[in-house]
Motif scaffolding. Structure first.
Motif, PDB file in Angstrom:
ATOM      1  N   ARG A 156       0.832  -1.214   0.000  1.00 32.88           N
ATOM      2  CA  ARG A 156       0.000   0.000   0.000  1.00 32.88           C
ATOM      3  C   ARG A 156       0.860   1.256   0.000  1.00 32.88           C
ATOM      4  O   ARG A 156       0.525   2.251  -0.654  1.00 32.88           O
ATOM      5  N   LEU A 157       1.960   1.186   0.731  1.00 29.51           N
ATOM      6  CA  LEU A 157       2.869   2.337   0.756  1.00 29.51           C
ATOM      7  C   LEU A 157       3.474   2.574  -0.622  1.00 29.51           C
ATOM      8  O   LEU A 157       3.621   3.724  -1.061  1.00 29.51           O
ATOM      9  N   LYS A 158       3.783   1.498  -1.317  1.00 29.31           N
ATOM     10  CA  LYS A 158       4.351   1.622  -2.666  1.00 29.31           C
ATOM     11  C   LYS A 158       3.333   2.237  -3.625  1.00 29.31           C
ATOM     12  O   LYS A 158       3.692   3.053  -4.490  1.00 29.31           O
ATOM     13  N   GLU A 172       1.572   7.134  -6.686  1.00 37.38           N
ATOM     14  CA  GLU A 172       0.566   8.174  -6.926  1.00 37.38           C
ATOM     15  C   GLU A 172       1.134   9.575  -6.694  1.00 37.38           C
ATOM     16  O   GLU A 172       0.808  10.517  -7.430  1.00 37.38           O
ATOM     17  N   ASN A 173       1.965   9.733  -5.656  1.00 38.76           N
ATOM     18  CA  ASN A 173       2.436  11.063  -5.264  1.00 38.76           C
ATOM     19  C   ASN A 173       3.839  11.393  -5.759  1.00 38.76           C
ATOM     20  O   ASN A 173       4.199  12.567  -5.852  1.00 38.76           O
ATOM     21  N   GLY A 174       4.627  10.385  -6.032  1.00 47.10           N
ATOM     22  CA  GLY A 174       6.001  10.627  -6.453  1.00 47.10           C
ATOM     23  C   GLY A 174       6.973  10.741  -5.295  1.00 47.10           C
ATOM     24  O   GLY A 174       8.189  10.751  -5.502  1.00 47.10           O
ATOM     25  N   TYR A 175       6.493  10.839  -4.088  1.00 48.87           N
ATOM     26  CA  TYR A 175       7.364  10.904  -2.903  1.00 48.87           C
ATOM     27  C   TYR A 175       6.525  10.539  -1.689  1.00 48.87           C
ATOM     28  O   TYR A 175       5.295  10.434  -1.758  1.00 48.87           O
ATOM     29  N   GLY A 230       5.650  11.709   6.319  1.00 53.30           N
ATOM     30  CA  GLY A 230       4.677  11.414   7.363  1.00 53.30           C
ATOM     31  C   GLY A 230       3.341  12.059   7.076  1.00 53.30           C
ATOM     32  O   GLY A 230       2.281  11.477   7.328  1.00 53.30           O
ATOM     33  N   PHE A 231       3.368  13.270   6.530  1.00 54.02           N
ATOM     34  CA  PHE A 231       2.129  13.982   6.211  1.00 54.02           C
ATOM     35  C   PHE A 231       1.357  13.255   5.116  1.00 54.02           C
ATOM     36  O   PHE A 231       0.129  13.083   5.211  1.00 54.02           O
ATOM     37  N   VAL A 232       2.047  12.809   4.071  1.00 53.67           N
ATOM     38  CA  VAL A 232       1.395  12.091   2.972  1.00 53.67           C
ATOM     39  C   VAL A 232       0.768  10.802   3.482  1.00 53.67           C
ATOM     40  O   VAL A 232      -0.372  10.454   3.125  1.00 53.67           O
ATOM     41  N   ILE A 233       1.491  10.084   4.336  1.00 53.94           N
ATOM     42  CA  ILE A 233       0.979   8.816   4.873  1.00 53.94           C
ATOM     43  C   ILE A 233      -0.281   9.048   5.702  1.00 53.94           C
ATOM     44  O   ILE A 233      -1.274   8.335   5.564  1.00 53.94           O
ATOM     45  N   ASN A 234      -0.241  10.055   6.561  1.00 51.91           N
ATOM     46  CA  ASN A 234      -1.393  10.318   7.437  1.00 51.91           C
ATOM     47  C   ASN A 234      -2.616  10.785   6.662  1.00 51.91           C
ATOM     48  O   ASN A 234      -3.752  10.582   7.103  1.00 51.91           O
ATOM     49  N   GLU A 235      -2.410  11.415   5.509  1.00 52.20           N
ATOM     50  CA  GLU A 235      -3.533  11.911   4.714  1.00 52.20           C
ATOM     51  C   GLU A 235      -4.078  10.869   3.752  1.00 52.20           C
ATOM     52  O   GLU A 235      -5.168  11.039   3.203  1.00 52.20           O
ATOM     53  N   ALA A 236      -3.330   9.777   3.531  1.00 48.50           N
ATOM     54  CA  ALA A 236      -3.777   8.755   2.574  1.00 48.50           C
ATOM     55  C   ALA A 236      -4.800   7.845   3.246  1.00 48.50           C
ATOM     56  O   ALA A 236      -4.487   7.172   4.226  1.00 48.50           O
ATOM     57  N   PRO A 237      -6.035   7.778   2.739  1.00 51.74           N
ATOM     58  CA  PRO A 237      -7.082   6.998   3.414  1.00 51.74           C
ATOM     59  C   PRO A 237      -6.813   5.495   3.424  1.00 51.74           C
ATOM     60  O   PRO A 237      -7.293   4.792   4.302  1.00 51.74           O
ATOM     61  N   LYS A 238      -6.033   4.999   2.460  1.00 43.85           N
ATOM     62  CA  LYS A 238      -5.815   3.554   2.380  1.00 43.85           C
ATOM     63  C   LYS A 238      -4.673   3.078   3.278  1.00 43.85           C
ATOM     64  O   LYS A 238      -4.456   1.871   3.398  1.00 43.85           O
ATOM     65  N   TYR A 296      10.642   3.553   4.064  1.00 49.32           N
ATOM     66  CA  TYR A 296      10.893   4.155   2.744  1.00 49.32           C
ATOM     67  C   TYR A 296      11.870   3.309   1.930  1.00 49.32           C
ATOM     68  O   TYR A 296      11.664   3.055   0.733  1.00 49.32           O
ATOM     69  N   SER A 297      12.940   2.881   2.598  1.00 46.03           N
ATOM     70  CA  SER A 297      13.973   2.128   1.869  1.00 46.03           C
ATOM     71  C   SER A 297      13.428   0.801   1.361  1.00 46.03           C
ATOM     72  O   SER A 297      13.831   0.311   0.294  1.00 46.03           O
ATOM     73  N   LEU A 298      12.493   0.197   2.096  1.00 43.57           N
ATOM     74  CA  LEU A 298      11.927  -1.100   1.696  1.00 43.57           C
ATOM     75  C   LEU A 298      11.022  -0.990   0.479  1.00 43.57           C
ATOM     76  O   LEU A 298      10.753  -1.998  -0.184  1.00 43.57           O
ATOM     77  N   VAL A 299      10.521   0.228   0.185  1.00 41.25           N
ATOM     78  CA  VAL A 299       9.711   0.407  -1.032  1.00 41.25           C
ATOM     79  C   VAL A 299      10.499   1.166  -2.095  1.00 41.25           C
ATOM     80  O   VAL A 299       9.924   1.613  -3.095  1.00 41.25           O
ATOM     81  N   GLY A 300      11.808   1.329  -1.872  1.00 36.07           N
ATOM     82  CA  GLY A 300      12.657   1.928  -2.890  1.00 36.07           C
ATOM     83  C   GLY A 300      12.618   3.435  -2.969  1.00 36.07           C
ATOM     84  O   GLY A 300      12.931   4.015  -4.012  1.00 36.07           O
ATOM     85  N   PHE A 301      12.246   4.085  -1.886  1.00 36.75           N
ATOM     86  CA  PHE A 301      12.182   5.549  -1.883  1.00 36.75           C
ATOM     87  C   PHE A 301      13.294   6.116  -1.019  1.00 36.75           C
ATOM     88  O   PHE A 301      13.431   5.762   0.156  1.00 36.75           O
ATOM     89  N   LYS A 302      14.095   6.995  -1.623  1.00 39.18           N
ATOM     90  CA  LYS A 302      15.123   7.708  -0.881  1.00 39.18           C
ATOM     91  C   LYS A 302      14.643   9.141  -0.710  1.00 39.18           C
ATOM     92  O   LYS A 302      14.584   9.908  -1.675  1.00 39.18           O
ATOM     93  N   PRO A 303      14.252   9.521   0.503  1.00 41.80           N
ATOM     94  CA  PRO A 303      13.599  10.835   0.677  1.00 41.80           C
ATOM     95  C   PRO A 303      14.518  12.004   0.396  1.00 41.80           C
ATOM     96  O   PRO A 303      15.688  11.996   0.751  1.00 41.80           O
ATOM     97  N   ASP A 304      13.975  12.958  -0.307  1.00 41.22           N
ATOM     98  CA  ASP A 304      14.621  14.247  -0.482  1.00 41.22           C
ATOM     99  C   ASP A 304      14.216  15.103   0.701  1.00 41.22           C
ATOM    100  O   ASP A 304      13.036  15.374   0.910  1.00 41.22           O
ATOM    101  N   ARG A 305      15.172  15.544   1.500  1.00 38.31           N
ATOM    102  CA  ARG A 305      14.859  16.276   2.718  1.00 38.31           C
ATOM    103  C   ARG A 305      14.024  17.519   2.437  1.00 38.31           C
ATOM    104  O   ARG A 305      13.235  17.954   3.270  1.00 38.31           O
ATOM    105  N   ASP A 306      14.179  18.071   1.227  1.00 38.82           N
ATOM    106  CA  ASP A 306      13.425  19.286   0.911  1.00 38.82           C
ATOM    107  C   ASP A 306      11.918  19.030   0.938  1.00 38.82           C
ATOM    108  O   ASP A 306      11.149  19.853   1.399  1.00 38.82           O
ATOM    109  N   TYR A 307      11.504  17.860   0.403  1.00 35.02           N
ATOM    110  CA  TYR A 307      10.082  17.536   0.405  1.00 35.02           C
ATOM    111  C   TYR A 307       9.531  17.557   1.822  1.00 35.02           C
ATOM    112  O   TYR A 307       8.522  18.165   2.124  1.00 35.02           O
TER     113      TYR A 307
END
Length: 518
Positions: free
Chosen positions: A328-330, A335-338, A341-349, A367-378
């Motif tokens: 679900r996280l993937k 859908e969002n491209g990144y 915590g805010f995106v996760i809390n707002e996602a109803p699923k 994040y690392s388990l779904v292949g996402f390396k966070p950009d600190r700026d986001y």
């Protein structure tokens, strides 16, 4: 405080400080009565009291919030004293610590510095003899046990009031109002926000609010159950229509979900979901320990509709496996491209960001388990936007809280500083939570140096940076640095200023009528 050091050691030995503490348990323990008894003891023993350390209206369960005892310990450890004895009314005034060793520890700090502690109303001499050591240990255990027994009695009393349908604190919620009733059950009127009962025998219950609010609550349930709207869609629609929450804020998915899951809307009085007994950590209680009174209030939502909403939420939030959570996280990442915590809390699923932290150790690992390396700026852009919005809400709540206790608040021209009762100034600092590479949490604080407020209210955010964790009330006079870096635990010099809420600050801002003060 600095003391002159030109007195002889003999003079110092006859000088004494007194420590007095009163909670709210009995007039017998008022600080004035304690001081009178200590003064008589001092005169009989030839002591001269030159300094008083006082904690009025403070629980003895811990040292947190007890500025008097904290200052006494700090002064003794710093050597900035001109006395050799500390006089205390009895062992329980020193503290009702749940761990007797903690009480002994603070006394040991005094003893290590050559300062004796004498208990004036006890039947033993605190002379280090085997008998006094044994009796004192028993007294410490009895002091802690008294608080435990009192806690059980208070819990039983509160439970009884809940079962009778009385409200135990907290805002009523959108669509509901608090009704004040007397001991005979007669209604006395609706309590406005910030108003509290003034007579101990009065009680508070919940009643339906204005018809338009009741209609909106039912509309929320109908759109969620019958029309299949998500919490985010409902919140967006309410904001577009200019409807404000009961706290005069914008709607969010979390606020909508709170309405959909709160049993007070079907008339049930629910309590003890969380507890904070004996000043220990907040805990989330198991459902079997909740206290529920069915039909305590007049329902404003049909029970079948409420249960249908609960079934939808339960089906959506059943315990997911690790793989299901990551899948679900993937999807949300795609859908969002990144992610954040805010995106996760707002996602109803998705479960909450806290659920991902608990399951995988940290958000970064998820994040690392779904292949996402966070950009600190986001993440920083989102958190900054959230904290800016939260700052204005906190300022508004503080102003309302001060006014509710009869205080007066004015804002400086740039709104950065609050002027309380024309007596002292306050700045509000929000400290974001950051996680180090080793997994520890830290908060960087930059105190205002321009206008030098008398007090800084530091709001320390929780791990997800979505809600306050606790509050530090930092007097500018005691702060030697404009930049602080807080850890989860910071020692007595800083954690003495830590509070779970702002009740202590509102007590400072309260104004009393002149006749009452006299």
């Amino acid at each position: 405080m600095n003391w002159p050091n030109n007195k002889s050691d003999g003079e110092k030995r006859r000088n004494a400080a007194q420590y007095v503490r009163m909670s709210t348990e009995h007039q017998r323990y008022s600080t004035e009565n304690q001081a009178d008894a200590i003064q008589r003891y001092a005169e009989e023993r030839g002591y001269k009291i030159i300094q008083t350390y006082s904690d009025a209206g403070k629980s003895g369960l811990s040292i947190q919030g007890r500025a008097g005892l904290s200052q006494l310990i700090d002064d003794i450890e710093a050597g900035e004293i001109d006395f050799k004895t500390v006089l205390v009314y009895d062992v329980s005034r020193w503290g009702r610590f749940q761990d007797a060793d903690e009480s002994a520890y603070y006394e040991y700090i005094c003893k290590r510095a050559g300062i004796s502690v004498e208990y004036c109303a006890e039947q033993f001499e605190n002379d280090g003899s085997p008998v006094s050591t044994i009796v004192k240990g028993v007294k410490r255990a009895m002091a802690g046990e008294y608080s435990r027994e009192l806690s059980q009695k208070v819990f039983a009393g509160q439970r009884r009031l809940i079962e009778l349908g009385y409200r135990q604190g907290g805002a009523p919620g959108f669509g509901l109002r608090r009704m004040l009733i007397d001991e005979a059950g007669r209604t006395k009127g609706i309590l406005s926000r910030g108003e509290h009962k003034s007579i101990q025998t009065d009680r508070v219950t919940l009643v339906p609010g204005p018809a338009d609010e009741v209609a909106i609550v039912n509309q929320i349930f109908l759109r969620f159950v019958n029309d299949g709207w998500s919490e985010a869609e409902i919140a967006s629609d309410l904001n577009r229509r200019g409807i404000r929450t009961d706290l005069d804020r914008d709607w969010s998915p979390a606020v909508v979900r709170q309405i959909l899951t709160n049993e007070k809307y079907i008339g049930n009085n629910l309590w003890n979901r969380h507890s904070f007994k004996l000043k220990k950590r907040h805990v989330q209680n198991d459902p079997e320990n909740w206290v529920r009174a069915v039909g305590a209030f007049e329902a404003i939502v049909d029970a079948n509709l409420f249960n249908a909403a609960g079934a939808i939420i339960a089906a959506r939030s059943h315990v997911l496996s690790d793989d299901e959570m990551l899948d679900r996280l993937k999807e949300v990442l795609e859908e969002n491209g990144y992610l954040s915590g805010f995106v996760i809390n707002e996602a109803p699923k998705l479960p909450s960001s806290g659920a991902y932290q608990n399951r995988f150790g940290s958000l970064l690992r998820a994040y690392s388990l779904v292949g996402f390396k966070p950009d600190r700026d986001y993440r920083y852009i989102e958190i900054n936007r959230l904290l800016r919005s939260l700052h204005s809400d906190i300022v508004r709540d503080i102003i309302a809280g001060v006014e509710a206790v009869g205080g007066d608040v004015a804002q400086s021209h740039n709104a950065d500083t609050l002027i309380i009762n024309d007596e002292f100034t306050v700045s509000i600092v929000i400290a974001r939570c950051m996680q180090t590479g080793a997994g520890a949490y830290r908060w960087n604080i930059r105190l205002s140096t321009g206008q030098l407020p008398d007090l800084s209210i530091v709001v320390r955010m929780g791990q997800a940076n979505t809600a306050p964790l606790d509050y530090y009330l930092l007097p500018t006079f005691d702060m030697t640095k404009s930049k602080l870096r807080l850890a989860e635990n910071n020692g007595l010099s800083l954690d003495a200023f830590r509070f779970d809420n702002l009740a202590h600050f509102f007590d400072m801002a309260a104004r009393a009528p002149i006749l009452e003060v006299a």
